[in-house]
Write an enzyme that holds these catalytic residues in place. Structure first.
Site, PDB file in Angstrom:
ATOM      1  CE  LYS A  68      27.414 -35.838 -15.871  1.00  0.00           C
ATOM      2  NZ  LYS A  68      27.880 -36.646 -14.768  1.00  0.00           N
ATOM      3  CD  GLU A  77      30.926 -41.826 -19.672  1.00  0.00           C
ATOM      4  OE1 GLU A  77      31.712 -42.105 -18.740  1.00  0.00           O
ATOM      5  OE2 GLU A  77      30.638 -40.661 -19.972  1.00  0.00           O
ATOM      6  NE  ARG A 115      29.027 -27.132 -11.132  1.00  0.00           N
ATOM      7  CZ  ARG A 115      29.973 -27.774 -10.451  1.00  0.00           C
ATOM      8  NH1 ARG A 115      30.871 -27.095  -9.754  1.00  0.00           N
ATOM      9  NH2 ARG A 115      30.051 -29.085 -10.468  1.00  0.00           N
TER      10      ARG A 115
HETATM   11  P1  ADP Z   1      29.649 -35.858 -11.856  1.00  0.00           P
HETATM   12  O1  ADP Z   1      28.816 -35.063 -12.832  1.00  0.00           O
HETATM   13  O2  ADP Z   1      28.869 -36.449 -10.770  1.00  0.00           O
HETATM   14  O3  ADP Z   1      30.867 -35.098 -11.445  1.00  0.00           O
HETATM   15  P2  ADP Z   1      31.335 -37.374 -13.680  1.00  0.00           P
HETATM   16  O4  ADP Z   1      30.819 -37.871 -14.982  1.00  0.00           O
HETATM   17  O5  ADP Z   1      32.208 -36.170 -13.711  1.00  0.00           O
HETATM   18  O6  ADP Z   1      30.114 -37.125 -12.719  1.00  0.00           O
HETATM   19  O7  ADP Z   1      32.092 -38.567 -12.927  1.00  0.00           O
HETATM   20  C1  ADP Z   1      32.479 -38.462 -11.583  1.00  0.00           C
HETATM   21  C2  ADP Z   1      33.565 -39.487 -11.272  1.00  0.00           C
HETATM   22  O8  ADP Z   1      33.091 -40.817 -11.520  1.00  0.00           O
HETATM   23  C3  ADP Z   1      34.815 -39.361 -12.108  1.00  0.00           C
HETATM   24  O9  ADP Z   1      35.713 -38.416 -11.586  1.00  0.00           O
HETATM   25  C4  ADP Z   1      35.360 -40.779 -12.080  1.00  0.00           C
HETATM   26  O10 ADP Z   1      36.082 -41.036 -10.905  1.00  0.00           O
HETATM   27  C5  ADP Z   1      34.100 -41.629 -12.086  1.00  0.00           C
HETATM   28  N1  ADP Z   1      33.729 -41.998 -13.450  1.00  0.00           N
HETATM   29  C6  ADP Z   1      32.776 -41.423 -14.213  1.00  0.00           C
HETATM   30  N2  ADP Z   1      32.680 -42.010 -15.425  1.00  0.00           N
HETATM   31  C7  ADP Z   1      33.607 -42.990 -15.448  1.00  0.00           C
HETATM   32  C8  ADP Z   1      34.012 -43.973 -16.429  1.00  0.00           C
HETATM   33  N3  ADP Z   1      33.421 -44.054 -17.611  1.00  0.00           N
HETATM   34  N4  ADP Z   1      35.012 -44.826 -16.081  1.00  0.00           N
HETATM   35  C9  ADP Z   1      35.609 -44.752 -14.874  1.00  0.00           C
HETATM   36  N5  ADP Z   1      35.280 -43.867 -13.926  1.00  0.00           N
HETATM   37  C10 ADP Z   1      34.288 -42.992 -14.190  1.00  0.00           C
HETATM   38  P1  ADP Z   2      33.086 -29.637  -8.413  1.00  0.00           P
HETATM   39  O1  ADP Z   2      32.729 -30.167  -9.772  1.00  0.00           O
HETATM   40  O2  ADP Z   2      33.148 -28.157  -8.325  1.00  0.00           O
HETATM   41  O3  ADP Z   2      34.246 -30.332  -7.846  1.00  0.00           O
HETATM   42  P2  ADP Z   2      31.154 -31.132  -6.846  1.00  0.00           P
HETATM   43  O4  ADP Z   2      30.892 -32.241  -7.817  1.00  0.00           O
HETATM   44  O5  ADP Z   2      31.866 -31.427  -5.585  1.00  0.00           O
HETATM   45  O6  ADP Z   2      31.810 -29.889  -7.550  1.00  0.00           O
HETATM   46  O7  ADP Z   2      29.750 -30.457  -6.523  1.00  0.00           O
HETATM   47  C1  ADP Z   2      29.651 -29.273  -5.774  1.00  0.00           C
HETATM   48  C2  ADP Z   2      28.257 -29.186  -5.199  1.00  0.00           C
HETATM   49  O8  ADP Z   2      27.306 -29.109  -6.228  1.00  0.00           O
HETATM   50  C3  ADP Z   2      27.865 -30.380  -4.364  1.00  0.00           C
HETATM   51  O9  ADP Z   2      27.046 -29.928  -3.314  1.00  0.00           O
HETATM   52  C4  ADP Z   2      27.074 -31.227  -5.346  1.00  0.00           C
HETATM   53  O10 ADP Z   2      26.200 -32.096  -4.693  1.00  0.00           O
HETATM   54  C5  ADP Z   2      26.362 -30.176  -6.148  1.00  0.00           C
HETATM   55  N1  ADP Z   2      26.060 -30.561  -7.524  1.00  0.00           N
HETATM   56  C6  ADP Z   2      26.939 -30.719  -8.524  1.00  0.00           C
HETATM   57  N2  ADP Z   2      26.319 -31.042  -9.672  1.00  0.00           N
HETATM   58  C7  ADP Z   2      24.993 -31.089  -9.403  1.00  0.00           C
HETATM   59  C8  ADP Z   2      23.810 -31.380 -10.174  1.00  0.00           C
HETATM   60  N3  ADP Z   2      23.845 -31.674 -11.473  1.00  0.00           N
HETATM   61  N4  ADP Z   2      22.624 -31.345  -9.543  1.00  0.00           N
HETATM   62  C9  ADP Z   2      22.568 -31.036  -8.235  1.00  0.00           C
HETATM   63  N5  ADP Z   2      23.624 -30.758  -7.463  1.00  0.00           N
HETATM   64  C10 ADP Z   2      24.825 -30.788  -8.022  1.00  0.00           C
END
Ligand code: ADP
Ligand code: ADP
Ligand code: MG
Length: 475
Positions: free
Chosen positions: A119, A203, A294
């Site tokens: 990230k 962040e 993906r």
């Molecule tokens: P992941 O890789 O687990 O999907 P993300 O970086 O996409 O992680 O963040 C997942 C969720 O966490 C976001 O959809 C949001 O709700 C919250 N989030 C992440 N970063 C921030 C931020 N800087 N400020 C507020 N909410 C955040």
């Molecule tokens: P989407 O971004 O498609 O909405 P999710 O955040 O719900 O997906 O993740 C889908 C699946 O992939 C879940 O089982 C989650 O735990 C897994 N997953 C997502 N990102 C990672 C990661 N970086 N490492 C391991 N598992 C992950």
């Protein structure tokens, strides 16, 4: 332009997404190879694939072993591997091994996966490309002292996040220095356990933002387009529960701006295949959050509003075909909503509720799509993700899509485990949701929604009773 056609695909995944991929292959006249570990022996995706091979007894190890999977693809005469989501889908090693052994990886290059999976590197690439990112630390945080200094510079509240994170894990909000001192080691330990990397970054916490993401498609000939956005603001613990396309909360001007930013982001890194650029939205301010390299769980709703089968596009792009249409040819109609039906107890802090499904009746009727691999008698294994069914509804208007979601949940019967289905009924009834006014704080702000009564329809009580008698009598 076309490369060699793909004739046989190994599906390196399980459950509903594996079945989704088997179905796409069948429609494209492509043979499919399922792989499974012991708890999935009776999985629907195993039965429906053209061929299936065991990856051993350990529930998880086989699905996470890139070398074994690529070797199996070679041995079984596959041209390509589709990784689905989760598992190895964002593991650059699988893509690299494919490149090495002459197997097509259905997704972007190993290099792009690696860059966007990190990230902090992704943030740097986006800043260089002129895509606005959430204010934050420039790179990873070396230690607590650096974290405290950065937080002071950025301003509280801040988010400490795992650099290799995903699935909503390894993210913690810190409201002040005392909080940061407490949370910082926790994120490091979570990141190490879940992602095998202790790297974390920071962040600015965007307070009560909307999560809006854009689906992109890019071919190997330099064409990149977007398929509009999805609103994934209904979340619990940073994990999506309900997704909507298009977002009912933004106008066309913002929609176009987001689409253009996503295309710019994907083009800047030489992206190929389907991917998603995730943004946080606060008022009119847009911040890049991350890119998922993906297929996503919620690709379904974009398919419902655009009529484009995203998995078929991935297959064609992987075979070297050019996208046969441009941005101006893509349009959307109506609204689609996906409800992630999880095997969890919403009344008990969403605790997983695995076990045997004693009775399942699928909802149907106009505008209803169900993506699942469950069936009556299926035993949900405790080793994997708790999502067991994706209920997707489509309708012309916002009001209709909400009523259709309510009606479809009412149609469905899913007994034997606790699920999030009835909890979603409470969300669908809520005036803020119906008025299209919700952000990522909605679920946390409404704990009362998990206090509903589980009253069952009388015929279901009779059904449950007869199932219990049958089990007792050994019928
Ligand atoms: P992941 O890789 O687990 O999907 P993300 O970086 O996409 O992680 O963040 C997942 C969720 O966490 C976001 O959809 C949001 O709700 C919250 N989030 C992440 N970063 C921030 C931020 N800087 N400020 C507020 N909410 C955040
Ligand atoms: P989407 O971004 O498609 O909405 P999710 O955040 O719900 O997906 O993740 C889908 C699946 O992939 C879940 O089982 C989650 O735990 C897994 N997953 C997502 N990102 C990672 C990661 N970086 N490492 C391991 N598992 C992950
Ligand atoms: Mg994300």
């Amino acid at each position: 332009m076309t490369g060699a056609p793909i004739e046989k695909v190994l599906i390196a995944n399980r459950g509903e997404i594996a079945l989704r991929l088997v179905r796409a292959c069948a429609e494209a006249n492509i043979r499919s190879v399922a792989v499974y570990t012991e708890p999935d022996r009776y999985g629907l995706f195993v039965k429906r694939a053209t061929e299936a091979y065991s990856l051993g007894n350990d529930p998880l190890a086989g699905y996470l072993d890139p070398l074994r999977i690529v070797n199996l693809a070679v041995e079984t005469g596959c041209d390509a591997i589709h990784p689905g989501y989760g598992f190895l889908s964002e593991n650059p090693e699988l893509a690299r091994l494919c490149e090495e052994k002459g197997i097509i990886f259905i997704g972007p290059s190993a290099e792009v996966i690696k860059r966007m999976g990190d990230k902090t590197q992704a943030r740097m690439a986006m800043t260089a490309a002129g895509v606005p990112v959430t204010p934050g630390s420039e790179g990873n945080l070396a230690d607590l002292d650096e974290a405290l200094a950065e937080a002071k510079r950025i301003g509280y509240p801040v988010m400490v996040k795992a650099t290799s994170g995903g699935g909503g894990r390894g993210i913690r909000r810190c409201d002040d220095a005392t909080d940061l001192k407490k949370q910082f080691p926790r994120v490091i330990s979570e990141a190490t356990k879940a992602f095998g990397s202790a790297e974390v970054f920071m962040e600015k916490c965007i307070v009560n933002p909307k999560h809006i993401e854009v689906q992109v498609l890019a071919d190997a000939h330099g064409k990149v387009i977007h398929l509009f956005e999805r609103d994934c603001s209904i979340q619990r613990r940073n994990q999506k529960l309900i997704e909507i396309a298009p977002s009912p909360q933004i106008d066309d001007a913002l929609r176009n701006r987001l689409g253009e930013l996503a295309v710019k982001a994907a083009a800047a890194v030489g992206y190929v295949s389907a991917g998603t650029v995730e943004f946080l939205l606060a008022g009119d301010d847009v911040y890049f959050m991350e890119m998922n390299t993906r297929i996503q769980v919620e690709h379904t709703i974009t398919e419902q509003i655009t009529g484009i089968d995203i998995v078929q596009e991935q297959l064609r792009i992987a075979a070297g075909e050019a996208l046969g249409y441009g941005q101006e040819d893509v349009s959307y109609r109506g609204f689609a909503m996906q409800l992630r039906i999880n095997a969890e107890d919403p009344k008990n802090d969403f605790l997983p509720s695995f076990g045997r499904i004693t009775h399942y009746y699928a909802p149907g009727g106009p505008g209803v799509r169900v993506d699942t691999a469950i069936y009556t008698g299926y035993e949900i294994p405790p080793y994997f993700d708790s999502m067991c069914l994706k209920l997707v509804v489509w309708a012309l208007s916002w009001e209709q899509v909400v009523s259709r979601a309510q009606r479809a949940i009412d149609d469905m019967r899913l007994h034997g485990i606790r699920t999030t289905a009835n909890y979603y009924q409470q969300i669908l009834k809520h005036p803020d949701f119906r008025n299209k006014e919700f952000d990522t704080s909605f679920v946390a702000c409404h704990p009362e929604l998990s206090r509903y009564s589980d009253k069952r329809h009388p015929s279901d009580v009779a059904l449950a009773l007869s199932a219990a008698i049958a089990a007792y009598a050994g019928w």
